[in-house]
Design a protein around this motif. Sequence first.
Motif, PDB file in Angstrom:
ATOM      1  N   ALA A  98       0.605  -1.188  -0.239  1.00 11.52           N
ATOM      2  CA  ALA A  98      -0.050  -0.278   0.034  1.00 11.52           C
ATOM      3  C   ALA A  98       0.474   1.558   0.556  1.00 11.52           C
ATOM      4  O   ALA A  98       0.632   1.909  -0.753  1.00 11.52           O
ATOM      5  N   LEU A  99       2.057   1.332   0.963  1.00  6.07           N
ATOM      6  CA  LEU A  99       3.313   2.665   0.784  1.00  6.07           C
ATOM      7  C   LEU A  99       3.706   2.352  -0.284  1.00  6.07           C
ATOM      8  O   LEU A  99       4.479   3.887  -1.047  1.00  6.07           O
ATOM      9  N   SER A 100       3.880   1.161  -1.226  1.00  5.97           N
ATOM     10  CA  SER A 100       4.820   1.627  -2.176  1.00  5.97           C
ATOM     11  C   SER A 100       4.446   3.063  -3.413  1.00  5.97           C
ATOM     12  O   SER A 100       4.453   3.134  -4.202  1.00  5.97           O
ATOM     13  N   LEU A 101       2.540   3.369  -3.630  1.00  8.97           N
ATOM     14  CA  LEU A 101       2.350   4.755  -4.353  1.00  8.97           C
ATOM     15  C   LEU A 101       2.385   5.946  -3.629  1.00  8.97           C
ATOM     16  O   LEU A 101       2.443   6.930  -4.839  1.00  8.97           O
ATOM     17  N   LEU A 102       3.706   5.436  -2.490  1.00  6.77           N
ATOM     18  CA  LEU A 102       4.677   7.314  -2.884  1.00  6.77           C
ATOM     19  C   LEU A 102       5.619   6.702  -2.987  1.00  6.77           C
ATOM     20  O   LEU A 102       5.724   5.940  -3.053  1.00  6.77           O
ATOM     21  N   PRO A 103       6.103   8.117  -3.396  1.00  6.50           N
ATOM     22  CA  PRO A 103       7.219   8.535  -4.237  1.00  6.50           C
ATOM     23  C   PRO A 103       8.379   8.373  -3.997  1.00  6.50           C
ATOM     24  O   PRO A 103       9.668   8.919  -3.358  1.00  6.50           O
ATOM     25  N   LEU A 104       8.577   6.764  -3.547  1.00  2.00           N
ATOM     26  CA  LEU A 104      10.117   6.562  -2.811  1.00  2.00           C
ATOM     27  C   LEU A 104      10.326   5.770  -3.536  1.00  2.00           C
ATOM     28  O   LEU A 104       9.902   4.303  -3.939  1.00  2.00           O
ATOM     29  N   SER A 105      12.016   5.894  -4.597  1.00  2.00           N
ATOM     30  CA  SER A 105      12.453   4.932  -4.767  1.00  2.00           C
ATOM     31  C   SER A 105      12.465   3.945  -4.373  1.00  2.00           C
ATOM     32  O   SER A 105      13.360   2.945  -5.483  1.00  2.00           O
ATOM     33  N   ALA A 106      13.296   3.642  -3.022  1.00  2.00           N
ATOM     34  CA  ALA A 106      13.204   2.335  -2.291  1.00  2.00           C
ATOM     35  C   ALA A 106      12.415   1.576  -3.048  1.00  2.00           C
ATOM     36  O   ALA A 106      11.718  -0.467  -3.137  1.00  2.00           O
ATOM     37  N   PHE A 107      11.009   1.320  -2.979  1.00  2.00           N
ATOM     38  CA  PHE A 107       9.595   0.633  -3.363  1.00  2.00           C
ATOM     39  C   PHE A 107       9.626   0.530  -4.491  1.00  2.00           C
ATOM     40  O   PHE A 107       8.793  -0.645  -5.425  1.00  2.00           O
ATOM     41  N   ILE A 108      10.034   1.169  -5.983  1.00  2.00           N
ATOM     42  CA  ILE A 108       9.891   0.860  -7.242  1.00  2.00           C
ATOM     43  C   ILE A 108      10.730  -0.445  -7.580  1.00  2.00           C
ATOM     44  O   ILE A 108      11.984  -0.540  -7.238  1.00  2.00           O
ATOM     45  N   GLY A 109       9.579  -0.735  -8.663  1.00  2.77           N
ATOM     46  CA  GLY A 109       9.594  -2.462  -9.043  1.00  2.77           C
ATOM     47  C   GLY A 109      10.202  -3.525  -8.575  1.00  2.77           C
ATOM     48  O   GLY A 109      10.560  -4.644  -8.448  1.00  2.77           O
ATOM     49  N   THR A 110       9.767  -2.530  -6.686  1.00  2.00           N
ATOM     50  CA  THR A 110       9.029  -3.996  -5.844  1.00  2.00           C
ATOM     51  C   THR A 110       7.877  -5.419  -6.032  1.00  2.00           C
ATOM     52  O   THR A 110       6.672  -3.934  -6.118  1.00  2.00           O
ATOM     53  N   GLY A 111       7.679  -5.931  -6.718  1.00  2.62           N
ATOM     54  CA  GLY A 111       6.466  -6.804  -6.425  1.00  2.62           C
ATOM     55  C   GLY A 111       6.279  -7.066  -5.324  1.00  2.62           C
ATOM     56  O   GLY A 111       6.712  -7.094  -4.128  1.00  2.62           O
ATOM     57  N   TRP A 112       4.810  -7.953  -5.343  1.00  4.57           N
ATOM     58  CA  TRP A 112       4.349  -8.510  -4.417  1.00  4.57           C
ATOM     59  C   TRP A 112       5.785  -9.869  -3.522  1.00  4.57           C
ATOM     60  O   TRP A 112       5.091  -9.945  -2.826  1.00  4.57           O
ATOM     61  N   SER A 113       6.048 -11.062  -4.632  1.00  2.00           N
ATOM     62  CA  SER A 113       7.164 -11.204  -3.967  1.00  2.00           C
ATOM     63  C   SER A 113       7.660 -11.080  -3.455  1.00  2.00           C
ATOM     64  O   SER A 113       8.372 -11.326  -2.319  1.00  2.00           O
ATOM     65  N   GLY A 114       8.267  -9.303  -3.810  1.00  4.26           N
ATOM     66  CA  GLY A 114       9.289  -8.906  -2.818  1.00  4.26           C
ATOM     67  C   GLY A 114       8.848  -8.183  -1.802  1.00  4.26           C
ATOM     68  O   GLY A 114       9.423  -8.428  -0.296  1.00  4.26           O
ATOM     69  N   PHE A 115       7.585  -7.888  -1.854  1.00  4.86           N
ATOM     70  CA  PHE A 115       6.649  -7.431  -0.424  1.00  4.86           C
ATOM     71  C   PHE A 115       6.611  -8.481   0.593  1.00  4.86           C
ATOM     72  O   PHE A 115       6.873  -8.366   1.708  1.00  4.86           O
ATOM     73  N   LEU A 116       6.814  -9.630   0.127  1.00  6.43           N
ATOM     74  CA  LEU A 116       5.896 -10.733   1.093  1.00  6.43           C
ATOM     75  C   LEU A 116       7.488 -11.149   1.445  1.00  6.43           C
ATOM     76  O   LEU A 116       7.205 -11.692   3.082  1.00  6.43           O
TER      77      LEU A 116
END
Length: 532
Positions: A98-116
Amino acid sequence: MPEEFMLPAIVAIIGGLGASALRLPPLVGFLAAGFGLSAANVPTFPAIAELAEVGVTVLLFTIGLHLDLKMITRVRVVFTAVGQAALNTIVFAVVLAALSLLPLSAFIGTGWSGFLLLGFASSFSSTVFVIAVLDESGRMRSRVGIIAIGVLVLQDIFAVSFLVLFSGKTPEPWAILLLALPLIRPLIGKLPDLVYRAELLVLAGVIIAVGAYAVFELAGLSGSFGSLIAGLVIAGHPIAKRLHKALVSVRELLLVGFFIDIGMGGIPSVSGFIAAGILLLLLPAKLGIFLALLYKAGMSRRTSVLTAGLLANYSEFGLIVASLAAARGIIAGEWVQIMAVAVAGSFIISSLVKLRVGPIMEALVLKLPRRDPQKLAAGERPLDIDGVDALVLGMGRVGAGAYLRLAEKYGMTVAGVEFDEKRVELMRKRGYTVFHADATDPELWVRLSQSSHCPKLLVLAMPSHESNVVALQTLNNTKSSMVTAGIAKYSYKTKELVDLGADASVNLYDGAGIELADVAFQALVANEETPN
C-alpha cells in the motif's frame, strides 16, 4: 594481519565500544562502522565477505547444537511461531504494498513477491538481543524465557529452510546418501566424551561446521543447511553443550565481518531511510501479532505482554534472508541496507523501552481483558495455597534449605514458588510442594491476596536480588500481612530489603562464614577429644 583488515577492525572496535557505552548490542556499532567505512569510500575486499560467510556458517552450526526438539514441539510454541511468521508476512506485505504508492525509490520495481519476502524477513526476532535480555533479567528458564527461546529456534529453522529453498542448487545424484546423517545420531551419542580443552573444542567446532558446509555444497545442496544438520547430529552427545559454549565468542567475533560487510554495502538513500523508518513504525504491529497469538494460546496477560515485548524487534537473520533475496534479484540491493538500519533501530528502541519496562508493560497488561482462570494454560492458573504456613520464593539451594528447615525443625507447612519448569519437576520428584509461577508477576500476588487463606511467612530466596525486590514491592502493594524475610549477597542489598519493608534479611556470605566457623570449631573439638 593483512593491512586491509586493520582499518575495519579498528573502526569496528570503536563502534562496538560506543554501542556498549550506550547500553546497545555491539552489533549496532558494527553496522555503524560498516556504514562509516562506506561513507569514507573505503573499498570492500573479499576477505571480509569470506569472514562473514564463516560467521554465518558457525552460527547455524551452534543453532543445531542447541536445538531442543521437546521445546520446539510444544503446542503453544509452534502455534505462536508459525502463526506469527504467517501473519507478520501477510500484514507487512500488504502495508508495504500500500505504501509503494508513495514516491519512494526503494519501492520502485518491488512486486508482491518482494513485499512478501520483506514481510518474512521482518518476522524474525533477534536471538542475540533476546538472549542478552533474558540473561540480564534472570528469566532464561522462566515461562517467558522458554516460550521466547522456542519461538527463536523455530524462526531459525524457518530461515534455514528459506536458505535451502532459494539456494539455487541442483543436487548431485550421490546427495541422497546425506539423508542417512540423522541415522548416525544415536551412534554419535555413544562416542567417548574426552575433549575438554577450550582451544580443541573451538578448532573442532569450526572445522566440523565448515566441513559440513563444504560437503553439502559439493553435493549441490545448501552449505548453510549442512552446518545446521551437523550441529543437530552432534546435539545428542554430552560434548554439544561445551562445543556451544566454546563457540559462542568465536561465532560473535566472526559475525563482526558479516555486519561490517552489510554496512560497507552502502548507506541507504533518503528514500531508504524513510523505508527503514516505516519498518520501525510497524514494530507495534509485530508486537500486537505476538500478543494476540500468545493470549490465544492460553498465556496470562503478563506472560503474553512480557514475551511479546521481548520478541518485538528485528533480527540479524532478517539481514541474511534479505541478502540472499537481493542476490537472487527478488528485491533491490538497497533493501539489505534498509533492513540493516531497521535492525539497528529496533535494538535502540527496545533498549530505550527496557529502561521503562515496568510502566509500559503494566499499562499493556491492564489493557488486555481478564480471562477465566480455567482457560489459562497449565502453570498460568491460580495457586491453591490452602493450609500453607510459609511460602519460599526460589527453590535453588538456599530456598530448598530454608524449605526443609521450616518444615522439619519448626513444623510448618511449606510450599515453594519457582519459575524454572525443569527445577519444579525435579523438586516435586523429591517430595517438595512446589508451584510453577513467576514471583515477580503482580497478578500472582493479587490472586494470593484474594485467597481465603494467607500464609504467615514469606521467604525471599531467589538468586536475583532484583527479582526479590520486585516481589517484595509487589507484595507491599497488596497490603499483605505476611512476615517477610529475604537473602542477599551484600550488606547494602540486605539493607535495601529491610528499607522496602522486609521484617528480616540475611547476608548470604555472612551466613556462610558463620556456618563455616561453626563447622570448623566442631571439627577442632572433635579432633582434640580424639586420643592420639
